[in-house]
Design a protein around this motif. Sequence first.
Motif, short mmCIF file in Angstrom:
data_model
loop_
_atom_site.label_atom_id
_atom_site.label_comp_id
_atom_site.label_asym_id
_atom_site.label_seq_id
_atom_site.Cartn_x
_atom_site.Cartn_y
_atom_site.Cartn_z
N PHE A 134 2.34 -1.17 -6.38
CA PHE A 134 2.98 -2.33 -5.52
C PHE A 134 4.43 -2.27 -5.49
N ARG A 135 5.05 -1.54 -6.70
CA ARG A 135 6.42 -1.30 -6.92
C ARG A 135 6.84 -0.26 -5.86
N MET A 136 6.17 0.72 -5.53
CA MET A 136 6.81 1.70 -4.61
C MET A 136 6.33 1.44 -3.07
N PHE A 137 5.18 0.61 -2.79
CA PHE A 137 5.14 0.42 -1.45
C PHE A 137 5.22 -1.31 -1.21
N THR A 138 5.78 -1.64 0.11
CA THR A 138 6.29 -2.89 0.23
C THR A 138 4.81 -3.71 0.66
N TYR A 139 4.71 -4.95 0.08
CA TYR A 139 3.64 -5.61 0.56
C TYR A 139 4.30 -7.08 0.36
N ASP A 140 4.04 -8.00 1.11
CA ASP A 140 4.11 -9.40 1.16
C ASP A 140 3.30 -10.23 0.36
N PHE A 141 3.68 -10.47 -0.91
CA PHE A 141 2.67 -11.40 -1.80
C PHE A 141 3.05 -12.70 -1.57
N ILE A 142 1.93 -13.59 -1.28
CA ILE A 142 1.94 -14.92 -1.32
C ILE A 142 1.51 -15.68 -2.68
N GLU A 143 0.91 -14.85 -3.52
CA GLU A 143 0.56 -15.40 -4.75
C GLU A 143 0.69 -14.14 -5.73
N GLY A 144 1.02 -14.44 -6.83
CA GLY A 144 1.49 -13.47 -7.66
C GLY A 144 2.77 -12.70 -7.45
N LYS A 145 2.98 -11.60 -8.17
CA LYS A 145 4.03 -10.69 -8.06
C LYS A 145 3.83 -9.19 -7.87
N PRO A 146 4.36 -8.53 -7.03
CA PRO A 146 3.80 -7.10 -6.73
C PRO A 146 4.34 -6.23 -8.02
N ASP A 147 5.27 -6.35 -8.68
CA ASP A 147 5.88 -5.68 -9.60
C ASP A 147 4.92 -5.52 -10.76
N ASN A 148 4.08 -6.46 -11.34
CA ASN A 148 3.18 -6.43 -12.38
C ASN A 148 1.91 -6.68 -11.89
N ALA A 149 1.52 -6.62 -10.69
CA ALA A 149 -0.05 -6.97 -10.29
C ALA A 149 -1.01 -6.29 -10.81
N LEU A 150 -0.75 -4.88 -10.92
CA LEU A 150 -1.88 -4.12 -11.53
C LEU A 150 -1.67 -3.55 -12.92
N ASP A 151 -0.68 -4.19 -13.65
CA ASP A 151 -0.12 -3.62 -15.09
C ASP A 151 -1.30 -3.58 -16.04
N ASN A 152 -2.31 -4.82 -16.12
CA ASN A 152 -3.27 -4.73 -17.02
C ASN A 152 -4.56 -4.11 -16.13
N PRO A 153 -5.44 -3.72 -17.36
CA PRO A 153 -7.03 -3.18 -16.78
C PRO A 153 -7.71 -4.43 -16.07
N ASN A 154 -8.70 -3.96 -15.15
CA ASN A 154 -9.49 -4.72 -14.62
C ASN A 154 -8.72 -6.36 -13.79
N THR A 155 -7.53 -5.78 -13.12
CA THR A 155 -6.92 -6.72 -12.35
C THR A 155 -6.92 -6.19 -10.86
N MET A 156 -6.51 -7.26 -10.17
CA MET A 156 -6.88 -6.89 -8.45
C MET A 156 -5.80 -7.50 -7.70
N ALA A 157 -5.64 -7.22 -6.51
CA ALA A 157 -4.62 -7.93 -5.55
C ALA A 157 -5.49 -7.67 -4.27
N VAL A 158 -5.72 -8.84 -3.57
CA VAL A 158 -6.33 -9.09 -2.47
C VAL A 158 -5.61 -9.54 -1.25
N SER A 159 -6.11 -9.16 -0.03
CA SER A 159 -5.36 -9.70 1.19
C SER A 159 -5.53 -10.94 1.55
N GLU A 160 -4.81 -11.75 1.94
CA GLU A 160 -4.87 -13.22 2.51
C GLU A 160 -6.17 -13.45 2.85
N GLU A 161 -6.64 -12.71 3.96
CA GLU A 161 -7.90 -12.57 4.66
C GLU A 161 -9.09 -12.81 3.88
#
Length: 819
Positions: A134-161
């Motif tokens: 998420f630091r290399m690819f552009t995504y429009d985050f409405i919750e959380g921050k793209p820079d550290n979204a996957l920094d820790n094990p067992n984390t995930m980012a989901v689509s608004e839908e």
Amino acid sequence: MIRNYMKIAWRNLMNNKFFSFVNIFGLSVGLACCMLIALYLNYETSYDGYQKNINNLYQVGTSFVAEGTKDDRMPFTSPPVVAAMKREFPEVADCTRLLALMGDEKVLVQYNPATGDKRSFLEKNGFLADPSFFRMFTYDFIEGKPDNALDNPNTMAVSEEMAHKIFGLEPALNKVLHVSSNMNGEQDYKITGVFRPVGQPSHINAGFVLSLEGGEMYKYLQRQGNDFARNNMFYSYLLLKPGTDAANLQAKFPAFVQKYEENDLKRMGRGKRQFLTPVHDLHLSQTLTSNVTPPASRTYLYVLGSIAVFTLLIACINFMNLSTARSSKRSAEVGVRKVLGAEKSALVRQFLGESLLMTIIAFVLALGIVAAFLPAFNQLSDKNIILSFSADKMLFAEFLGLTLITGLIAGSYPAFYLSSFNPVAVLKGKLVNSLAVVSIRKGLVVFQFVISVVLIIASVVIARQMHFMRTADLGFTSDQQIVIPLRSSAAKSMATPLRDALAGSSSVISAGVSTYYPGIANLMDAGYYKDGQSMTDARHTRMNYIDDHFLATLGFKCVAGRLFSPDFKSDTGNKIVVNEDAIKEMGFQSPQKAVNQNIYFDLQGKKYTFQVIGVVKDFHFEDLHLAVTPYGFQLVSDKNYFNYLLVHTKAGNMANTLKMITDTWRKFDPADPLEYTFLDEDFQKNYEADNRLASTVSYFTVIAILISCLGLFGLAAFSAEQRIKEIGVRKVLGAKVITIVSLLSVDFLKLIIIAIVIASPIAWWVMNNWLQGFAYKQPIDWGIFAYTTAIAIVLGLLTIGSQAIKAAMANPVKSLRSE
């Protein structure tokens, strides 16, 4: 003066309502078709354009090289490649890996709130990724921050839908989901980000992204170590520093391969090349046949672009022909106005103004047609194209300019030709069309029908090929096969008892379990060789891991030896069943001579031995675009390999059978949702792009034929109008209606036949090239051209006949009154 011209133009439109309607309607339809296709082409060429780093983003691909095999370019790399490139090359600013959850068209996602029952969902488009994604690819985050979204094990980012589906209007951040995946096992993941679509297409269609660290795949990679030769399944990307020359960097890759990968590749008996592809070129890549999402076919885009251009050309020609067909009606008006002192320039402005008025009306109608039919076009093309005058203003400005040019060209004939006549000659009715003008008009009609005939032949060839692919013998039984995905550990554990319970039903023939089934992606492979050979001679072989009922359930035909069976309990482990092509590629003289022979596979310095117990007839495990290649089956008892349960049902009441399967599933696993598909339908999904092409060409062929017939209609009307006195004389002298109809029709039939003769070789060349994309195809035979000729002639006769009959049945007294 301009106001006066507009009044005259409007009156002429009203006085010739039918011809005005036909003229405007034909042009508006042609413009609308061209606009829709232009919007589609603009959409297809805009992939990933919104990425902030787009100019420096590159995907790393792999090309394996082995003696006797094709040098195929793949969008994948082995796991450690890009991290090593970042360390090796100072030009690389960052890197990331992306892995699709293969074997899972949909992933089981469960939410267990503190209050309430567990809720289960089936979600598509799941991926594993590195923290840098998420630091290399552009995504429009409405919750959380793209820079550290996957920094820790067992984390995930989901689509608004997805977030709205599971949590409604509640915030999704920090909530925990249980994700079950055939590839990545079962774990709990904490939501650290929610992203929404950016409104522009991307080659990465992520519905949710899991951190690579924390799942079973990460544990598997740790066990494998830094193996640069195997596990080529990661989509890998580099972010280059600004100003870096990608070609210069790629030139350093052979030395990189030799330094980091040579030892691993030698053990595999392969060579390898790494290459870069700009991310903005991925969707239209001509060398990569697969990717995160399937690349667009440039041939398909060229076909659509050609259809757009030719449809608009047909509409413009039609507009001009219909305009000239009515122009002689205005000759007397021109003569009177010139006698009364009208200047030629005034007449030119008037006629051009009338033509421009009609084209502007057509343009407005075309915009309305585009807005009305865009949802249907989106459904046909499987896209989400949005009509935006602000975003596509340049496109619409170009169309407006093209429309005005069309109006000027179409109005040029009456404007410059009629206004130049001697008023005395015009008023005496001595207006004669020159041979050149008539020839041009006929040539335009021939050109229209050349395009129409090419499109008709293309439609027929595509329809025949699609029918061939739907009905071709695949080498296994695809009808009446129900596919049940096994997504959770609970579902995998119950696979065998569920299979036995279903097989005992009177409506079921048999049932079997497998890792994969024909028609879906299978990246599991191994390189096998026979006695007297080594890994340098190994042949790439796709592998499927099955139970002892699977081959019988799908009706694979055994040509030598035997298949796996419950009667042979010792088959698990080192026994293998392969197809005919595998035997041929490995160098056995015949399937019979391969039975009970050993084949070998080397892995990390260890040699594995397998005994061939049977050979099955070649079958299509991929679609018919691709040739059959080596394939093998191994028997396993490990439930982790059980991804799909296939149920071969008897023909009959499918509704009752599905109810029985549902009830049986719920007895074994009431918690997980049951979802099923049909094998024959799943296999046909591989042809979705071809089906879209077939439908698109068919629809636009009908439109092109309609507009071409309008052009022919206009020329027939013009001809009948010019020969009205001749027809009157012939009728007075006793000519029959059928004679006059034949007289008026034969010239036009000649034009259609000329068009067929010109179009047939063009269409053969174009469609023969298109068919080269299929390993198995229906050849183009003479029957297609005979069929097309009949269609074109019948359509032409129907179009011409309406005007010919009308002229032949007219009262000769009225036509000869002035004589």
